[in-house]
Design a protein around this motif. Structure first.
Motif, PDB file in Angstrom:
ATOM      1  N   ALA A  82       0.838  -1.206   0.000  1.00 54.30           N
ATOM      2  CA  ALA A  82       0.000   0.000   0.000  1.00 54.30           C
ATOM      3  C   ALA A  82       0.872   1.255   0.000  1.00 54.30           C
ATOM      4  CB  ALA A  82      -0.936  -0.011   1.208  1.00 54.30           C
ATOM      5  N   LEU A  83       1.958   1.254   0.772  1.00 55.55           N
ATOM      6  CA  LEU A  83       2.876   2.399   0.786  1.00 55.55           C
ATOM      7  C   LEU A  83       3.492   2.607  -0.598  1.00 55.55           C
ATOM      8  CD1 LEU A  83       4.716   1.879   4.194  1.00 55.55           C
ATOM      9  CD2 LEU A  83       3.254   3.819   3.585  1.00 55.55           C
ATOM     10  N   LYS A  84       3.902   1.503  -1.200  1.00 55.14           N
ATOM     11  CA  LYS A  84       4.518   1.580  -2.527  1.00 55.14           C
ATOM     12  C   LYS A  84       3.521   2.127  -3.555  1.00 55.14           C
ATOM     13  CE  LYS A  84       6.710  -1.234  -6.066  1.00 55.14           C
ATOM     14  NZ  LYS A  84       7.019  -2.581  -6.507  1.00 55.14           N
ATOM     15  N   HIS A  85       2.309   1.566  -3.539  1.00 53.96           N
ATOM     16  CA  HIS A  85       1.296   2.006  -4.509  1.00 53.96           C
ATOM     17  C   HIS A  85       0.886   3.457  -4.273  1.00 53.96           C
ATOM     18  CE1 HIS A  85       1.037  -1.804  -6.472  1.00 53.96           C
ATOM     19  NE2 HIS A  85       0.603  -2.446  -5.395  1.00 53.96           N
ATOM     20  N   GLN A  86       0.768   3.885  -3.022  1.00 51.74           N
ATOM     21  CA  GLN A  86       0.430   5.279  -2.730  1.00 51.74           C
ATOM     22  C   GLN A  86       1.556   6.195  -3.217  1.00 51.74           C
ATOM     23  OE1 GLN A  86      -2.299   6.613  -1.888  1.00 51.74           O
ATOM     24  NE2 GLN A  86      -1.697   8.693  -1.345  1.00 51.74           N
ATOM     25  N   GLY A  87       2.783   5.759  -3.022  1.00 54.17           N
ATOM     26  CA  GLY A  87       3.935   6.541  -3.472  1.00 54.17           C
ATOM     27  C   GLY A  87       3.994   6.674  -4.977  1.00 54.17           C
ATOM     28  N   GLU A  88       3.525   5.657  -5.665  1.00 51.37           N
ATOM     29  CA  GLU A  88       3.522   5.679  -7.133  1.00 51.37           C
ATOM     30  C   GLU A  88       2.214   6.231  -7.691  1.00 51.37           C
ATOM     31  OE1 GLU A  88       4.324   1.542  -7.854  1.00 51.37           O
ATOM     32  OE2 GLU A  88       6.485   1.813  -7.583  1.00 51.37           O
ATOM     33  N   GLY A  89       1.291   6.620  -6.789  1.00 54.73           N
ATOM     34  CA  GLY A  89       0.002   7.171  -7.225  1.00 54.73           C
ATOM     35  C   GLY A  89      -0.945   6.116  -7.748  1.00 54.73           C
ATOM     36  N   GLU A  90      -0.776   4.869  -7.359  1.00 56.26           N
ATOM     37  CA  GLU A  90      -1.587   3.775  -7.882  1.00 56.26           C
ATOM     38  C   GLU A  90      -2.479   3.102  -6.843  1.00 56.26           C
ATOM     39  OE1 GLU A  90       1.270   1.108  -9.572  1.00 56.26           O
ATOM     40  OE2 GLU A  90       1.905   2.551 -11.088  1.00 56.26           O
ATOM     41  N   LEU A  91      -2.536   3.638  -5.620  1.00 54.73           N
ATOM     42  CA  LEU A  91      -3.378   3.018  -4.598  1.00 54.73           C
ATOM     43  C   LEU A  91      -4.830   3.322  -4.927  1.00 54.73           C
ATOM     44  CD1 LEU A  91      -3.288   1.376  -1.965  1.00 54.73           C
ATOM     45  CD2 LEU A  91      -3.330   3.531  -0.718  1.00 54.73           C
ATOM     46  N   LYS A  92      -5.606   2.276  -5.189  1.00 53.97           N
ATOM     47  CA  LYS A  92      -6.983   2.435  -5.668  1.00 53.97           C
ATOM     48  C   LYS A  92      -8.003   2.478  -4.530  1.00 53.97           C
ATOM     49  CE  LYS A  92      -5.702   2.117  -9.955  1.00 53.97           C
ATOM     50  NZ  LYS A  92      -5.104   3.294 -10.497  1.00 53.97           N
ATOM     51  N   THR A  93      -7.698   1.831  -3.417  1.00 53.94           N
ATOM     52  CA  THR A  93      -8.663   1.771  -2.321  1.00 53.94           C
ATOM     53  C   THR A  93      -8.048   2.379  -1.062  1.00 53.94           C
ATOM     54  OG1 THR A  93      -7.866  -0.399  -1.615  1.00 53.94           O
ATOM     55  CG2 THR A  93      -9.664  -0.365  -3.212  1.00 53.94           C
ATOM     56  N   GLY A  94      -8.896   2.618  -0.076  1.00 54.13           N
ATOM     57  CA  GLY A  94      -8.410   3.128   1.206  1.00 54.13           C
ATOM     58  C   GLY A  94      -7.645   2.036   1.951  1.00 54.13           C
ATOM     59  N   TYR A  95      -6.677   2.427   2.698  1.00 60.44           N
ATOM     60  CA  TYR A  95      -5.916   1.460   3.487  1.00 60.44           C
ATOM     61  C   TYR A  95      -5.718   2.053   4.864  1.00 60.44           C
ATOM     62  CZ  TYR A  95      -2.952  -2.603   4.147  1.00 60.44           C
ATOM     63  OH  TYR A  95      -2.448  -3.811   4.569  1.00 60.44           O
ATOM     64  N   ILE A  96      -6.345   1.453   5.848  1.00 56.23           N
ATOM     65  CA  ILE A  96      -6.322   1.963   7.220  1.00 56.23           C
ATOM     66  C   ILE A  96      -5.451   1.052   8.081  1.00 56.23           C
ATOM     67  CG2 ILE A  96      -7.718   2.485   9.253  1.00 56.23           C
ATOM     68  CD1 ILE A  96     -10.022   3.111   7.299  1.00 56.23           C
ATOM     69  N   LEU A  97      -4.584   1.675   8.864  1.00 56.69           N
ATOM     70  CA  LEU A  97      -3.700   0.931   9.763  1.00 56.69           C
ATOM     71  C   LEU A  97      -4.287   0.917  11.169  1.00 56.69           C
ATOM     72  CD1 LEU A  97      -0.218   2.358   8.700  1.00 56.69           C
ATOM     73  CD2 LEU A  97      -1.287   0.238   7.966  1.00 56.69           C
ATOM     74  N   GLY A  98      -4.048  -0.156  11.871  1.00 54.20           N
ATOM     75  CA  GLY A  98      -4.543  -0.285  13.235  1.00 54.20           C
ATOM     76  C   GLY A  98      -3.552   0.175  14.275  1.00 54.20           C
ATOM     77  N   GLY A  99      -2.398   0.570  13.870  1.00 56.92           N
ATOM     78  CA  GLY A  99      -1.383   1.011  14.828  1.00 56.92           C
ATOM     79  C   GLY A  99      -0.424  -0.128  15.159  1.00 56.92           C
ATOM     80  N   PHE A 100       0.807   0.202  15.213  1.00 54.99           N
ATOM     81  CA  PHE A 100       1.847  -0.784  15.519  1.00 54.99           C
ATOM     82  C   PHE A 100       2.407  -0.510  16.908  1.00 54.99           C
ATOM     83  CE2 PHE A 100       1.928  -0.322  10.900  1.00 54.99           C
ATOM     84  CZ  PHE A 100       1.852  -1.645  10.496  1.00 54.99           C
ATOM     85  N   ILE A 101       2.973  -1.535  17.483  1.00 52.49           N
ATOM     86  CA  ILE A 101       3.669  -1.370  18.760  1.00 52.49           C
ATOM     87  C   ILE A 101       5.121  -1.762  18.528  1.00 52.49           C
ATOM     88  CG2 ILE A 101       3.766  -2.025  21.180  1.00 52.49           C
ATOM     89  CD1 ILE A 101       0.786  -2.749  20.964  1.00 52.49           C
ATOM     90  N   PHE A 102       5.876  -0.808  17.988  1.00 47.05           N
ATOM     91  CA  PHE A 102       7.288  -1.037  17.705  1.00 47.05           C
ATOM     92  C   PHE A 102       8.102  -0.879  18.974  1.00 47.05           C
ATOM     93  CE2 PHE A 102       5.880   0.649  13.477  1.00 47.05           C
ATOM     94  CZ  PHE A 102       6.063  -0.529  12.777  1.00 47.05           C
ATOM     95  N   SER A 103       9.186  -1.599  19.025  1.00 46.05           N
ATOM     96  CA  SER A 103      10.100  -1.509  20.165  1.00 46.05           C
ATOM     97  C   SER A 103      11.213  -0.506  19.861  1.00 46.05           C
ATOM     98  CB  SER A 103      10.710  -2.889  20.437  1.00 46.05           C
ATOM     99  OG  SER A 103      11.684  -2.784  21.452  1.00 46.05           O
ATOM    100  N   PHE A 104      11.476   0.370  20.813  1.00 45.97           N
ATOM    101  CA  PHE A 104      12.550   1.353  20.707  1.00 45.97           C
ATOM    102  C   PHE A 104      13.528   1.223  21.878  1.00 45.97           C
ATOM    103  CE2 PHE A 104       8.926   3.096  18.451  1.00 45.97           C
ATOM    104  CZ  PHE A 104       9.488   3.559  17.274  1.00 45.97           C
ATOM    105  N   GLU A 105      13.334   0.185  22.677  1.00 46.93           N
ATOM    106  CA  GLU A 105      14.099   0.027  23.918  1.00 46.93           C
ATOM    107  C   GLU A 105      15.612  -0.060  23.673  1.00 46.93           C
ATOM    108  OE1 GLU A 105      14.440  -3.438  27.197  1.00 46.93           O
ATOM    109  OE2 GLU A 105      12.402  -2.779  26.724  1.00 46.93           O
ATOM    110  N   THR A 106      16.032  -0.943  22.797  1.00 51.56           N
ATOM    111  CA  THR A 106      17.461  -1.102  22.531  1.00 51.56           C
ATOM    112  C   THR A 106      18.027   0.145  21.882  1.00 51.56           C
ATOM    113  OG1 THR A 106      17.102  -3.473  22.235  1.00 51.56           O
ATOM    114  CG2 THR A 106      19.193  -2.594  21.457  1.00 51.56           C
ATOM    115  N   TYR A 107      17.274   0.715  20.960  1.00 49.62           N
ATOM    116  CA  TYR A 107      17.716   1.950  20.305  1.00 49.62           C
ATOM    117  C   TYR A 107      17.935   3.061  21.325  1.00 49.62           C
ATOM    118  CZ  TYR A 107      17.596   6.154  17.434  1.00 49.62           C
ATOM    119  OH  TYR A 107      17.884   7.365  16.861  1.00 49.62           O
TER     120      TYR A 107
END
Length: 170
Positions: A82-107
């Motif tokens: 979806a990111l790639k298609h949106q970047g290329e202007g080809e995303l045809k439908t909506g794409y909704i994210l639910g939210g991620f829980i990324f770890s930043f502890e080590t960083y």
């Protein structure tokens, strides 16, 4: 004046000149020796710094790359597409994210170690992927992103997917 006096004067002048020349040569020799010693110490210090940086990089890679890999594994291939298609202007439908829980502890623990390294591209590369994780946490609707932003985010994530050889995300 007698010839003995002239011999004594010439002998004295020669002795003084030899002393001056020897003193100058000794002085120059001491300077050259000091320069060589300083140069050797600088080279030794540079070698020690390079070795310390290599050890730091291995330490960082062994812990931080593992966290980056875990974070990337949270992203499903559909989000990347979806990111790639949106970047290329080809995303045809909506794409909704639910939210991620990324770890930043080590960083967060290692980031001050990172800035001690002299390889700015290496540091920027790591900081960019974590910036991408933070940005992805804030995005709710990919279809509303600016194409350039979506493509940049896709490229940053794809670079690390390739670097860490995450086949299931390719």
């Amino acid at each position: 004046m007698s010839s003995d006096i002239w011999v004594a004067i010439i002998g004295g002048i020669v002795t003084i000149l030899v002393g001056i020349i020897t003193g100058i040569a000794g002085y120059k020799g001491a300077i050259i020796g000091a320069k060589l010693q300083i140069e050797k110490q600088n080279n030794d210090a540079l070698s020690a710094k390079k070795e310390e940086e290599q050890i730091s990089k291995r330490f960082i890679e062994s812990f931080l790359y593992d966290e980056i890999k875990r974070n990337l594994n949270l992203i499903n291939p559909g989000v990347l597409e979806a990111l790639k298609h949106q970047g290329e202007g080809e995303l045809k439908t909506g794409y909704i994210l639910g939210g991620f829980i990324f770890s930043f502890e080590t960083y967060e623990e290692i980031k001050f170690q990172l800035i001690k390294l002299s390889e700015l591209i290496y540091i920027a590369d790591i900081m960019t992927v974590y910036k991408s994780f933070r940005k992805l946490n804030l995005i709710r609707e990919i279809h509303k992103m600016e194409p350039a932003e979506a493509l940049e985010l896709y490229n940053n994530l794809k670079k690390w997917i390739d670097k860490l050889d995450l086949e299931h995300l390719k």
